[in-house]
Design an enzyme around this catalytic site. Structure first.
Site, PDB file in Angstrom:
ATOM      1  N   LYS A 174      36.205   0.839 -10.015  1.00  0.00           N
ATOM      2  CA  LYS A 174      35.779   1.253  -8.646  1.00  0.00           C
ATOM      3  C   LYS A 174      36.665   0.491  -7.787  1.00  0.00           C
ATOM      4  CE  LYS A 174      33.450   1.585  -4.853  1.00  0.00           C
ATOM      5  NZ  LYS A 174      34.243   1.665  -3.803  1.00  0.00           N
ATOM      6  N   GLY A 227      30.340  -8.135  -5.016  1.00  0.00           N
ATOM      7  CA  GLY A 227      30.336  -7.657  -3.680  1.00  0.00           C
ATOM      8  C   GLY A 227      28.640  -8.648  -2.749  1.00  0.00           C
ATOM      9  N   SER A 228      27.887  -7.643  -1.651  1.00  0.00           N
ATOM     10  CA  SER A 228      27.260  -7.972  -1.063  1.00  0.00           C
ATOM     11  C   SER A 228      26.442  -7.893  -1.092  1.00  0.00           C
ATOM     12  CB  SER A 228      27.126  -7.419   0.203  1.00  0.00           C
ATOM     13  OG  SER A 228      26.421  -5.805   0.259  1.00  0.00           O
ATOM     14  N   GLY A 232      24.335  -5.321  -3.553  1.00  0.00           N
ATOM     15  CA  GLY A 232      23.556  -6.034  -5.172  1.00  0.00           C
ATOM     16  C   GLY A 232      21.964  -5.220  -5.272  1.00  0.00           C
ATOM     17  N   GLU A 249      27.422 -10.827  -9.172  1.00  0.00           N
ATOM     18  CA  GLU A 249      27.411 -11.503  -8.804  1.00  0.00           C
ATOM     19  C   GLU A 249      28.249 -11.127  -6.689  1.00  0.00           C
ATOM     20  OE1 GLU A 249      28.005 -14.223  -9.336  1.00  0.00           O
ATOM     21  OE2 GLU A 249      28.033 -13.806 -11.174  1.00  0.00           O
ATOM     22  N   CYS A 283      33.151 -15.707  -1.289  1.00  0.00           N
ATOM     23  CA  CYS A 283      31.915 -16.045  -1.580  1.00  0.00           C
ATOM     24  C   CYS A 283      31.252 -17.578  -1.946  1.00  0.00           C
ATOM     25  CB  CYS A 283      31.647 -15.442  -2.608  1.00  0.00           C
ATOM     26  SG  CYS A 283      32.209 -15.487  -4.485  1.00  0.00           S
ATOM     27  N   GLN A 330      35.195  -6.540  10.492  1.00  0.00           N
ATOM     28  CA  GLN A 330      34.886  -7.740  10.437  1.00  0.00           C
ATOM     29  C   GLN A 330      35.109  -8.658  11.362  1.00  0.00           C
ATOM     30  OE1 GLN A 330      33.796  -9.113   7.203  1.00  0.00           O
ATOM     31  NE2 GLN A 330      33.556 -10.996   8.308  1.00  0.00           N
ATOM     32  N   GLU A 382      24.995 -15.255   5.450  1.00  0.00           N
ATOM     33  CA  GLU A 382      27.188 -15.314   4.875  1.00  0.00           C
ATOM     34  C   GLU A 382      27.144 -14.407   5.989  1.00  0.00           C
ATOM     35  OE1 GLU A 382      28.517 -12.359   1.965  1.00  0.00           O
ATOM     36  OE2 GLU A 382      29.337 -14.066   0.805  1.00  0.00           O
TER      37      GLU A 382
HETATM   38  P1  NAD Z   1      29.905  -4.284  -0.351  1.00  0.00           P
HETATM   39  O1  NAD Z   1      28.511  -5.251  -0.838  1.00  0.00           O
HETATM   40  O2  NAD Z   1      30.660  -3.993   0.958  1.00  0.00           O
HETATM   41  O3  NAD Z   1      31.202  -3.680  -1.397  1.00  0.00           O
HETATM   42  C1  NAD Z   1      31.135  -4.064  -2.421  1.00  0.00           C
HETATM   43  C2  NAD Z   1      31.723  -2.623  -3.197  1.00  0.00           C
HETATM   44  O4  NAD Z   1      30.076  -2.070  -3.397  1.00  0.00           O
HETATM   45  C3  NAD Z   1      32.608  -1.961  -3.290  1.00  0.00           C
HETATM   46  O5  NAD Z   1      33.489  -1.177  -4.096  1.00  0.00           O
HETATM   47  C4  NAD Z   1      32.017  -1.097  -2.514  1.00  0.00           C
HETATM   48  O6  NAD Z   1      32.793   0.275  -2.540  1.00  0.00           O
HETATM   49  C5  NAD Z   1      30.837  -0.317  -3.568  1.00  0.00           C
HETATM   50  N1  NAD Z   1      29.562   0.178  -2.876  1.00  0.00           N
HETATM   51  C6  NAD Z   1      28.895  -0.097  -1.378  1.00  0.00           C
HETATM   52  N2  NAD Z   1      28.354   0.596  -1.549  1.00  0.00           N
HETATM   53  C7  NAD Z   1      27.784   0.831  -2.891  1.00  0.00           C
HETATM   54  C8  NAD Z   1      26.876   2.140  -3.134  1.00  0.00           C
HETATM   55  N3  NAD Z   1      25.789   2.574  -2.040  1.00  0.00           N
HETATM   56  N4  NAD Z   1      26.444   2.076  -4.371  1.00  0.00           N
HETATM   57  C9  NAD Z   1      27.229   1.787  -5.195  1.00  0.00           C
HETATM   58  N5  NAD Z   1      28.747   0.888  -4.812  1.00  0.00           N
HETATM   59  C10 NAD Z   1      28.631   0.579  -3.153  1.00  0.00           C
HETATM   60  O7  NAD Z   1      31.114  -6.009  -0.181  1.00  0.00           O
HETATM   61  P2  NAD Z   1      32.324  -6.378   0.522  1.00  0.00           P
HETATM   62  O8  NAD Z   1      32.308  -6.221   1.531  1.00  0.00           O
HETATM   63  O9  NAD Z   1      33.538  -5.552  -0.234  1.00  0.00           O
HETATM   64  O10 NAD Z   1      32.150  -7.783  -0.699  1.00  0.00           O
HETATM   65  C11 NAD Z   1      31.988  -8.943   0.083  1.00  0.00           C
HETATM   66  C12 NAD Z   1      31.262  -9.430  -0.487  1.00  0.00           C
HETATM   67  O11 NAD Z   1      31.471  -9.675  -1.296  1.00  0.00           O
HETATM   68  C13 NAD Z   1      30.620 -10.861  -0.302  1.00  0.00           C
HETATM   69  O12 NAD Z   1      29.219 -10.873   0.349  1.00  0.00           O
HETATM   70  C14 NAD Z   1      31.027 -11.736  -0.743  1.00  0.00           C
HETATM   71  O13 NAD Z   1      30.108 -13.067  -0.895  1.00  0.00           O
HETATM   72  C15 NAD Z   1      30.903 -10.758  -2.257  1.00  0.00           C
HETATM   73  N6  NAD Z   1      31.688 -11.959  -3.142  1.00  0.00           N
HETATM   74  C16 NAD Z   1      31.147 -12.282  -4.163  1.00  0.00           C
HETATM   75  C17 NAD Z   1      31.916 -12.540  -5.153  1.00  0.00           C
HETATM   76  C18 NAD Z   1      30.964 -13.544  -6.445  1.00  0.00           C
HETATM   77  O14 NAD Z   1      31.790 -13.558  -7.695  1.00  0.00           O
HETATM   78  N7  NAD Z   1      29.479 -14.291  -6.161  1.00  0.00           N
HETATM   79  C19 NAD Z   1      32.914 -12.525  -4.956  1.00  0.00           C
HETATM   80  C20 NAD Z   1      33.855 -12.212  -3.936  1.00  0.00           C
HETATM   81  C21 NAD Z   1      33.279 -11.703  -3.079  1.00  0.00           C
END
Ligand code: NAD
Length: 480
Positions: A174, A227-228, A232, A249, A283, A330, A382
Site C-alpha cells: 500500500k 512513515g510518521s 507508526g 521506520e 527522514c 505540507q 519534525e
Molecule cells: P504517514 O504516516 O502520514 O503515512 C505513511 C503511510 O501510512 C502512507 O501510506 C499512509 O497512507 C499510511 N497510513 C496513514 N494512516 C494510516 C493508518 N491509520 N493505518 C495504516 N496506514 C496508514 O507519513 P507520510 O506523511 O507519508 O511520510 C512522511 C513521514 O515518513 C515522515 O515522518 C518521515 O520522517 C517518515 N519517513 C521515514 C523514513 C525512515 O526510513 N525512517 C523514510 C522516509 C520517510
C-alpha cells in the site's frame, strides 16, 4: 492531462477499485498525471487472501527463479531510470536528478537482494544429546504487508519488496496515496515477471481505509511500515494486539554538529545538502545545525551565501536545485513552522518565502534560523520542511549532549578534522547512523539502515540485516 485509469493489481490481475482519485503534480497543479484506483476494505481482504495462496507456491520456487526475477526487476528499473525518474519527480516534486537517482537506487536494491537469494545459509550443531544433530535454517515469514510514505515513492517500496520476495514471501503493497504513479509503474514491471499469481499485490488507497485493514489483519504475518511517528504508533498498537511481527521506520530530528576545527567549505556543503536536499522532506534531513562558538559566525555567513545560489523551481527544469513541496497541506504546515520559529525567538537569517513559479505549484525558498535553542518546539518536532535551525554551543561536549537531547535518533553528523572527536562521537551519538564529515542524509543500500528511540522500532532494514524481519528461524533435531 491524462484521463487513463491505473488499476490495482490483485491475484495476478489488474482490477478496478471501488473509486478513483486524481494524481496531481505538486509542481504544477494543472498537470494531472492520471486517475488511480482506490481499494476498499473488501478488495484489500481479497489481496490478503491472494497473497496467502501465492506465497505457498513462491516459497517452493527454486532459488534461480527468485534470483532471475529480482535481477530482471533491477535491470529494468536501471535501464528506464530517466523515464521513471521523470514520472517520480512529476508526482513527488523532487528534482529530476533526485528522481532519476531514486529509481537507479531502487534498481540496486533489487540487484542486491537477487544476490542475497543465493546466500541463504543455515547452521548445524551437535546436540547435547549424543547421536543427535541440530540444524537451524530460515524460512519465509509468510505474507508481508508493506506501507510506505510519499517522500521516497520508489526507494521505500524497493527496499522492502526486494528482500520480502528474495526470502520467499508474498507481498501486499500500500503506497502513500499522494504518489501512486511510481508505485503503479514498479508494479507493472513486477507483474511481467515469472511470479505465481498472488505473490505480489498492489492496493492503492487512503491509509485510514486500506492501511487500516492491513494493520489489523490476523492473516498477515509481518507488517513493515515507513512513515510518521503518529501513524507508526497506530501500526505498533494494532500489530501487537494480533501478535504480528512489525517493523517501523519513522521520523527524526537529525542534527549536524560543526566544530571549530571543521573544514568550513565541507561543513557548509554537508549542512546545505543535508538540510535542503529533497526539499528537506527526508527522514534523514539535518534540521538542527549545532555549531561551536569559534566557527559560528563564519559558518552562518557561508551557509547564507551558499543558500543564495540555490535555485528553487519546477523539478523538471534544468539548473533547479530544490523542487516543489509535496502538497498544499505540507506547504501551509511549513509556513506554520516558520511562524513558530519566529515566535519562539529565532532570527530568520535567510529565506522562507513562498514563491510563485511560472507553473502553479507549491514552492518555498529554504529557510535558515539562528539564535535558536534546543528546547524550542522548532528544534523538537519534525517539520519535514526545508527549514534548518542553528543552535550555538560552547564546545564539543555541549554539542554532543544537545544532539542526543531529542526523542528521535535516526542519523547524527559531525564535521571535524579531529580524530579524537570523530572517534568519540561515533560511539556516543545515540543515533542508528553516524556520518563524519558527510551530510546526515545519504545512505548506502548494502548495509543496515535504521534509528533509535522514536525513529525506529523492530529489526533493522536493508543489507543482510533485512533477513531478520523477512524470515523466521526453524530449529530441527535429527537422530541419525
Ligand atoms: P504517514 O504516516 O502520514 O503515512 C505513511 C503511510 O501510512 C502512507 O501510506 C499512509 O497512507 C499510511 N497510513 C496513514 N494512516 C494510516 C493508518 N491509520 N493505518 C495504516 N496506514 C496508514 O507519513 P507520510 O506523511 O507519508 O511520510 C512522511 C513521514 O515518513 C515522515 O515522518 C518521515 O520522517 C517518515 N519517513 C521515514 C523514513 C525512515 O526510513 N525512517 C523514510 C522516509 C520517510
Amino acid at each position: 492531462m491524462s484521463d487513463s485509469v491505473f488499476r490495482n493489481y490483485i491475484a495476478g490481475e489488474w482490477v478496478d477499485g471501488a473509486s478513483t482519485v486524481a494524481n496531481i503534480s505538486p509542481a504544477d497543479i494543472s498537470d494531472v498525471i492520471g486517475y488511480y484506483a482506490q481499494a476498499d476494505a473488501t478488495q484489500t481482504e481479497a489481496a490478503i487472501a491472494a497473497a496467502i495462496q501465492g506465497q505457498q507456491e513462491w516459497q517452493r520456487s527454486g532459488l534461480e527463479q527468485r534470483y532471475s526475477v529480482l535481477m530482471a526487476i533491477g535491470d529494468e528499473l536501471i535501464s528506464r531510470k530517466d523515464e521513471l525518474g521523470r514520472l517520480l519527480s512529476r508526482e513527488e516534486g523532487k528534482t529530476l536528478a533526485e528522481g532519476v537517482g531514486e529509481i537507479y537506487r531502487s534498481g540496486q536494491f533489487f540487484h542486491y537482494y537477487a544476490a542475497e537469494v543465493l546466500r541463504q545459509m543455515g547452521e548445524t550443531a551437535d546436540s547435547v544429546r549424543i547421536g543427535v544433530e541440530v540444524e537451524t535454517r530460515r524460512e519465509p515469514v509468510g505474507v508481508v504487508g508493506i506501507i510506505t510514505p510519499w517522500n521516497f515513492p520508489a526507494a521505500t517500496g524497493a527496499w522492502k519488496i526486494a528482500p520480502a520476495l528474495a526470502f520467499g514471501n508474498a507481498v501486499i503493497w500500500k503506497p502513500a496515496n499522494q504518489v501512486p504513479a511510481t508505485a503503479w509503474a514498479l508494479t507493472e514491471i513486477i507483474a511481467r515477471q515469472n511470479l505465481p499469481a498472488g505473490t505480489f499485490n498492489l492496493v492503492m488507497g487512503p491509509g485510514a481505509q486500506v492501511g487500516d485493514v492491513l494493520i489489523h489483519s490476523r492473516d498477515i504475518n509481518a507488517l513493515t511500515f515507513t512513515g510518521s511517528l503518529e501513524t507508526g504508533r497506530k501500526v505498533a498498537a494494532a500489530t501487537a494486539t494480533n501478535l504480528v511481527k512489525c517493523q517501523l521506520e519513522m521520523g527524526s530530528k537529525n542534527a549536524l554538529v560543526v566544530l571549530d576545527d571543521a573544514d568550513l567549505d565541507n561543513a557548509v556543503e554537508c549542512a546545505v545538502n543535508g538540510a535542503f536536499g529533497g526539499t528537506g522532506q527526508k527522514c534523514t534531513a539535518s534540521s538542527r545545525l549545532i555549531v561551536t562558538e569559534g566557527i559560528h559566525d563564519r559558518f552562518v555567513e557561508a551557509v547564507v551565501e551558499r543558500m543564495k545560489q540555490l535555485v528553487v523551481g519546477h523539478p523538471l527544469k534544468d539548473g533547479v536545485h530544490i523542487g516543489a513541496v509535496a502538497d498544499a497541506r505540507q506547504l501551509s504546515q511549513n509556513q506554520e513552522y516558520l511562524a513558530l520559529a519566529r515566535q519562539e525567538g529565532g532570527t530568520l537569517a535567510y529565506g522562507g518565502e513562498v514563491l510563485s513559479e511560472e507553473s502553479d505549484g507549491y514552492y518555498m525558498q529554504p529557510a535558515l534560523f539562528v539564535d535558536t535553542s534546543n528546547d524550542m518546539r522548532i528544534n523538537r518536532e519534525e517539520a519535514f520542511a526545508p527549514i534548518a535551525c542553528v543552535i550555538k554551543v560552547k564546545d564539543y561536549e555541549e554539542a554532543l549532549a544537545t544532539l542526543n537531547d531529542t526523542n528521535f535518533g535516526l542519523t547524527g553528523g559531525l564535521c571535524t578534522t579531529s580524530l579524537k572527536y570523530a572517534n568519540d562521537f561515533k560511539r556516543r551519538a545515540k543515533t542508528g547512523c553516524v556520518m563524519i564529515n558527510l551530510p546526515t542524509a545519504g545512505t548506502d543500500y548494502h548495509v543496515p539502515f535504521g534509528g533509535r528511540k522514536d525513529s525506529s522500532f523492530g529489526p533493522r532494514e536493508q543489507g543482510s540485516y533485512a533477513r531478520e524481519f523477512y524470515t523466521v528461524v526453524k530449529t530441527t533435531y535429527i537422530r541419525a
